[in-house]
Write an enzyme that holds these catalytic residues in place. Structure first.
Site, PDB file in Angstrom:
ATOM      1  N   GLY A  70       0.816  -1.219   0.000  1.00 23.86           N
ATOM      2  CA  GLY A  70       0.000   0.000   0.000  1.00 23.86           C
ATOM      3  C   GLY A  70       0.842   1.257   0.000  1.00 23.86           C
TER       4      GLY A  70
ATOM      5  N   HIS B 150       4.639   1.670  -7.824  1.00 26.32           N
ATOM      6  CA  HIS B 150       3.646   0.589  -7.799  1.00 26.32           C
ATOM      7  C   HIS B 150       2.775   0.644  -9.056  1.00 26.32           C
ATOM      8  CE1 HIS B 150       4.088   1.487  -3.328  1.00 26.32           C
ATOM      9  NE2 HIS B 150       4.402   0.214  -3.373  1.00 26.32           N
TER      10      HIS B 150
ATOM     11  N   GLY C 274       9.285  -4.736  -8.564  1.00 23.33           N
ATOM     12  CA  GLY C 274      10.132  -3.626  -8.994  1.00 23.33           C
ATOM     13  C   GLY C 274      11.612  -3.899  -8.762  1.00 23.33           C
TER      14      GLY C 274
ATOM     15  N   ASP D  21      13.717  -3.054  -5.426  1.00 23.96           N
ATOM     16  CA  ASP D  21      14.060  -4.013  -4.372  1.00 23.96           C
ATOM     17  C   ASP D  21      14.792  -5.184  -5.030  1.00 23.96           C
ATOM     18  OD1 ASP D  21      12.608  -2.885  -1.883  1.00 23.96           O
ATOM     19  OD2 ASP D  21      11.166  -2.716  -3.517  1.00 23.96           O
TER      20      ASP D  21
ATOM     21  N   VAL E   9      11.171   3.401 -10.737  1.00 21.90           N
ATOM     22  CA  VAL E   9      10.618   4.716 -11.089  1.00 21.90           C
ATOM     23  C   VAL E   9      11.201   5.737 -10.115  1.00 21.90           C
ATOM     24  CG1 VAL E   9       8.509   6.090 -11.300  1.00 21.90           C
ATOM     25  CG2 VAL E   9       8.504   3.675 -11.974  1.00 21.90           C
TER      26      VAL E   9
ATOM     27  N   ARG F  39       8.386   4.897   1.909  1.00 15.98           N
ATOM     28  CA  ARG F  39       9.103   5.451   3.068  1.00 15.98           C
ATOM     29  C   ARG F  39       9.594   6.881   2.834  1.00 15.98           C
ATOM     30  NH1 ARG F  39      10.639  -0.267   3.796  1.00 15.98           N
ATOM     31  NH2 ARG F  39       9.795  -0.875   5.828  1.00 15.98           N
TER      32      ARG F  39
HETATM   33  P1  AMP Z   1       6.193  -2.272  -1.424  1.00 17.41           P
HETATM   34  O1  AMP Z   1       4.798  -1.738  -1.328  1.00 17.41           O
HETATM   35  O2  AMP Z   1       7.239  -1.289  -1.002  1.00 17.41           O
HETATM   36  O3  AMP Z   1       6.336  -3.634  -0.809  1.00 17.41           O
HETATM   37  O4  AMP Z   1       6.467  -2.470  -2.964  1.00 17.41           O
HETATM   38  C1  AMP Z   1       5.618  -3.250  -3.767  1.00 17.41           C
HETATM   39  C2  AMP Z   1       6.269  -3.475  -5.110  1.00 17.41           C
HETATM   40  O5  AMP Z   1       6.487  -2.220  -5.745  1.00 17.41           O
HETATM   41  C3  AMP Z   1       7.626  -4.155  -4.990  1.00 17.41           C
HETATM   42  O6  AMP Z   1       7.758  -5.110  -6.033  1.00 17.41           O
HETATM   43  C4  AMP Z   1       8.583  -3.018  -5.159  1.00 17.41           C
HETATM   44  O7  AMP Z   1       9.839  -3.403  -5.681  1.00 17.41           O
HETATM   45  C5  AMP Z   1       7.835  -2.146  -6.152  1.00 17.41           C
HETATM   46  N1  AMP Z   1       8.339  -0.780  -6.092  1.00 17.41           N
HETATM   47  C6  AMP Z   1       8.500  -0.005  -4.986  1.00 17.41           C
HETATM   48  N2  AMP Z   1       9.054   1.171  -5.315  1.00 17.41           N
HETATM   49  C7  AMP Z   1       9.256   1.151  -6.659  1.00 17.41           C
HETATM   50  C8  AMP Z   1       9.807   2.064  -7.600  1.00 17.41           C
HETATM   51  N3  AMP Z   1      10.261   3.257  -7.233  1.00 17.41           N
HETATM   52  N4  AMP Z   1       9.861   1.691  -8.886  1.00 17.41           N
HETATM   53  C9  AMP Z   1       9.400   0.478  -9.291  1.00 17.41           C
HETATM   54  N5  AMP Z   1       8.871  -0.441  -8.446  1.00 17.41           N
HETATM   55  C10 AMP Z   1       8.797  -0.109  -7.154  1.00 17.41           C
END
Ligand code: AMP
Length: 293
Positions: free
Chosen positions: A32, A38, A148, A151, A177, A188
């Site tokens: 979220g 995302h 993404g 990570d 991105v 964060r």
């Molecule tokens: P999270 O909500 O932080 O667990 O991220 C969910 C998904 O979004 C994960 O696969 C992340 O790697 C991806 N994600 C988070 N930030 C970015 C970004 N800046 N660019 C591309 N993908 C992202």
């Protein structure tokens, strides 16, 4: 767009989509606080699949006790609004007991790949990630799941998980991105004071500087890491946790860069906020395509 909270409902909806309607499913797992990073995954899922499911679950098992689980940003209404422009079919937003029923006692551990970098800095993190993804993959049984490059280590862990445990879900990795400043988007970033946010752009500047040095022929891994450290240390608000130069597929540390793809990964703190970022040099597989080990 339907919001689903129960695992049983999610399972039966996706079973119907697959069996009766014979449609493909794309799953975008998130915690979220959605941003353009995302949404880039959602866009690609929408392009590739008949039915798109976005999961929104702040997974308690991937946070260590002292970490930010309790203050992690949560706003399902805002996330739902963000997704309504993307023609998403289902949001799966379960409460914790739907993912981890009472007495939950089965964990998934991806050995070795989980042990260094983020795994060393955040013990138990990837065990939590691999476990929640196993549950999600089994509930949804998606044809494709989207992650993404931001990570980077997580992408390796999930690809290994899917291969080793023979999940019938293909993993799609998409590029990071960034803001105009180069700062990688992250949920964060909302914690950052404006001054720290400005300062945090130093990470990508340092990574880009290293990339330029590599293009000009620098092949000494330590020199590249030192260069990045020096760039980041020039920013007084930054506190480096690690700078590492690794094989992008195995995470083996590289002192000498050869013809392999190289992952350069950084973790640094700005105030209380811990940020990670990375670049890949000499990509052999094009990000954005199916990248399997
Ligand atoms: P999270 O909500 O932080 O667990 O991220 C969910 C998904 O979004 C994960 O696969 C992340 O790697 C991806 N994600 C988070 N930030 C970015 C970004 N800046 N660019 C591309 N993908 C992202």
């Amino acid at each position: 767009m339907e919001i689903i909270n129960r695992r049983q409902r999610m399972s039966s909806v996706s079973r119907k989509v697959r069996r009766e309607l014979d449609k493909t499913i794309g799953l975008v797992p998130t915690m979220g606080a959605l941003h353009e990073g995302h949404l880039s995954l959602v866009r690609e899922a929408r392009r590739m699949c008949d039915v798109v499911i976005v999961s929104v679950f702040v997974n308690p098992k991937q946070f260590a006790p002292h970490e930010d689980f309790s203050r992690y940003p949560r706003d399902l209404t805002k996330d739902t609004m963000a997704l309504s422009d993307y023609n998403v079919d289902y949001i799966f937003a379960p409460p914790a007991e739907e993912i981890y029923p009472k007495g939950f006692s089965t964990y998934v551990e991806v050995e070795r790949l989980s042990e260094q970098l983020e795994g060393a800095a955040r013990p138990g993190h990837f065990r939590g990630v691999a476990t929640v993804l196993t549950v999600l993959f089994n509930i949804v049984r998606a044809d494709f799941a989207y992650f993404g490059q931001k990570d980077a280590q997580q992408t390796l862990v999930v690809k290994r998980l899917v291969r080793d445990l023979a999940f019938d879900t293909e993993i799609v990795i998409l590029p990071t991105v960034r803001e105009d400043s180069g700062l990688a988007l992250s949920s964060r970033n909302a914690y950052l004071e404006p001054e720290d946010k400005r300062a945090a752009a130093v990470i990508y500047r340092a990574l880009s500087h290293a990339e330029a040095a590599y293009s000009e022929g620098e092949r000494n891994g330590k020199k590249i890491a030192d260069m990045i450290r020096a760039d980041i240390e020039a920013e007084p608000r930054a506190e480096i946790e690690y700078v590492s130069v690794n094989d992008a597929d195995t995470l083996e540390r590289l002192d000498r860069l050869d013809d392999r793809s190289v992952l350069i990964a950084v973790a640094a703190r700005f105030g209380k906020t811990r940020l990670i970022d990375n670049i890949i040099l000499n990509k052999t597989s094009k990000t954005g395509q199916l990248v399997m080990p």
